[in-house]
Design an enzyme around this catalytic site. Sequence first.
Site, short mmCIF file in Angstrom:
data_model
loop_
_atom_site.label_atom_id
_atom_site.label_comp_id
_atom_site.label_asym_id
_atom_site.label_seq_id
_atom_site.Cartn_x
_atom_site.Cartn_y
_atom_site.Cartn_z
N GLU A 9 -6.75 4.96 7.70
CA GLU A 9 -6.59 6.04 7.52
C GLU A 9 -7.87 6.88 7.02
O GLU A 9 -8.16 8.18 7.05
CB GLU A 9 -5.35 6.41 6.71
CG GLU A 9 -4.11 6.13 7.47
CD GLU A 9 -2.80 5.52 6.73
OE1 GLU A 9 -3.01 5.72 5.35
OE2 GLU A 9 -1.99 4.96 7.43
N HIS A 20 -9.40 1.19 4.77
CA HIS A 20 -8.11 1.40 5.62
C HIS A 20 -8.46 2.57 6.88
O HIS A 20 -9.22 3.33 6.83
CB HIS A 20 -7.25 2.05 4.68
CG HIS A 20 -5.97 1.99 5.31
ND1 HIS A 20 -5.44 3.08 6.04
CD2 HIS A 20 -4.94 1.08 5.30
CE1 HIS A 20 -4.07 2.75 6.59
NE2 HIS A 20 -3.82 1.50 5.88
N GLY A 48 2.38 2.32 10.96
CA GLY A 48 3.47 3.28 10.84
C GLY A 48 4.07 3.77 11.92
O GLY A 48 4.73 4.86 12.01
N ASN A 73 0.74 -0.90 -0.06
CA ASN A 73 0.16 0.06 0.02
C ASN A 73 1.19 1.23 -0.09
O ASN A 73 1.46 1.70 1.02
CB ASN A 73 -0.96 -0.06 1.19
CG ASN A 73 -1.66 1.27 1.44
OD1 ASN A 73 -1.82 2.18 0.61
ND2 ASN A 73 -2.25 1.40 2.65
N LYS A 77 0.15 4.15 -0.41
CA LYS A 77 -0.56 5.56 0.20
C LYS A 77 -0.48 6.73 -0.69
O LYS A 77 -0.14 6.61 -1.92
CB LYS A 77 -0.18 5.60 1.63
CG LYS A 77 -0.23 4.25 2.55
CD LYS A 77 0.13 4.45 3.91
CE LYS A 77 -0.25 3.28 4.80
NZ LYS A 77 -0.27 3.58 6.18
N GLU A 92 -5.37 -4.63 10.72
CA GLU A 92 -4.39 -3.75 10.82
C GLU A 92 -4.94 -3.00 12.13
O GLU A 92 -5.56 -1.98 12.35
CB GLU A 92 -4.35 -2.76 9.71
CG GLU A 92 -4.26 -3.56 8.23
CD GLU A 92 -3.51 -2.51 7.25
OE1 GLU A 92 -2.39 -2.48 6.97
OE2 GLU A 92 -4.08 -1.40 7.04
N SER A 134 3.17 -2.05 10.42
CA SER A 134 4.58 -2.13 10.82
C SER A 134 5.42 -3.37 10.39
O SER A 134 6.36 -3.96 11.09
CB SER A 134 4.91 -1.94 12.42
OG SER A 134 4.57 -0.37 12.44
P1 PGA Z 1 2.81 0.20 7.63
O1 PGA Z 1 1.37 0.60 7.27
O2 PGA Z 1 3.46 -0.94 6.95
O3 PGA Z 1 3.60 1.59 7.27
O4 PGA Z 1 2.61 0.32 9.26
C1 PGA Z 1 0.59 -0.46 7.04
C2 PGA Z 1 -0.79 -0.12 6.43
O5 PGA Z 1 -1.49 1.01 6.60
O6 PGA Z 1 -1.62 -0.80 5.50
#
Ligand code: PGA
Length: 243
Positions: free
Chosen positions: A99, A97, A173, A11, A13, A167, A205
């Site tokens: 976010e 997601h 992140g 992803n 983003k 997640e 992560s």
């Molecule tokens: P990350 O993000 O691996 O940077 O923690 C995962 C995600 O948001 O899908």
Amino acid sequence: MPDRIPLVAGNWKMNGLRADGIALARDIAARAAAPHRCDLLVCPPATLLAAVGAALAGSGVALGGQDCHAAPSGAFTGSTSAEMLKDAGCSHVIVGHSERRHGLGESDSDVRAKASAAWRAGLIAIVCVGEMQAEREAGRAVAVVSSQLAGSVPEGATADRLVVAYEPVWAIGTGLTPTTADIVEMHAAIRGRIPAGARILYGGSVNPRNAAEILALPEVGGALVGGASLKAEDFWAIAAACG
Ligand code: PGA
């Protein structure tokens, strides 16, 4: 149904301009020519779908969107429909997601409508779920995720068109990950609530150092990778950790 091989999904983003997005996709495509024991998916920003799709052509690496609108077309300035993603060469789309749930206020019913739209367009929906830190600390993680699943996965789910990504919001992140016992517990809880054979990804992560341990856990059917998917070497190392 035979066990599916893992899915490792990147992803990106809101990262990548044309030159670096194409270079990253080409690097991943070149690495994917080597034998590997997982399916690979790249979800670039919408502006790069065409260019990344072209760079991945023939590599076997699939293309996905990061979100879609619930409607097939119409007066929705700035949005992208599932049909448009399909037309751009996508096979998958991420919906719900964190976010978007927590940053943009998307509800379970918004996510459910987007997953339905994905299926209408012939895409596989990757439905994201995950608890906040305070919810885990209060012992409510499984209850929160169960409720998200109940509200976000439409009727008619099948293993061929549904992927669930667990997640934890606090793990995205941050460099933090749940304990392996917590991942196993959550994935087992999710397994009981979705069609047999549907993949359950872990995300939050994931990196080349923790991937092998996480991917070996029961009911972990792959990884949804954010930050580490922006470096071909790291993304490939995670793919190579699939046993
Ligand atoms: P990350 O993000 O691996 O940077 O923690 C995962 C995600 O948001 O899908």
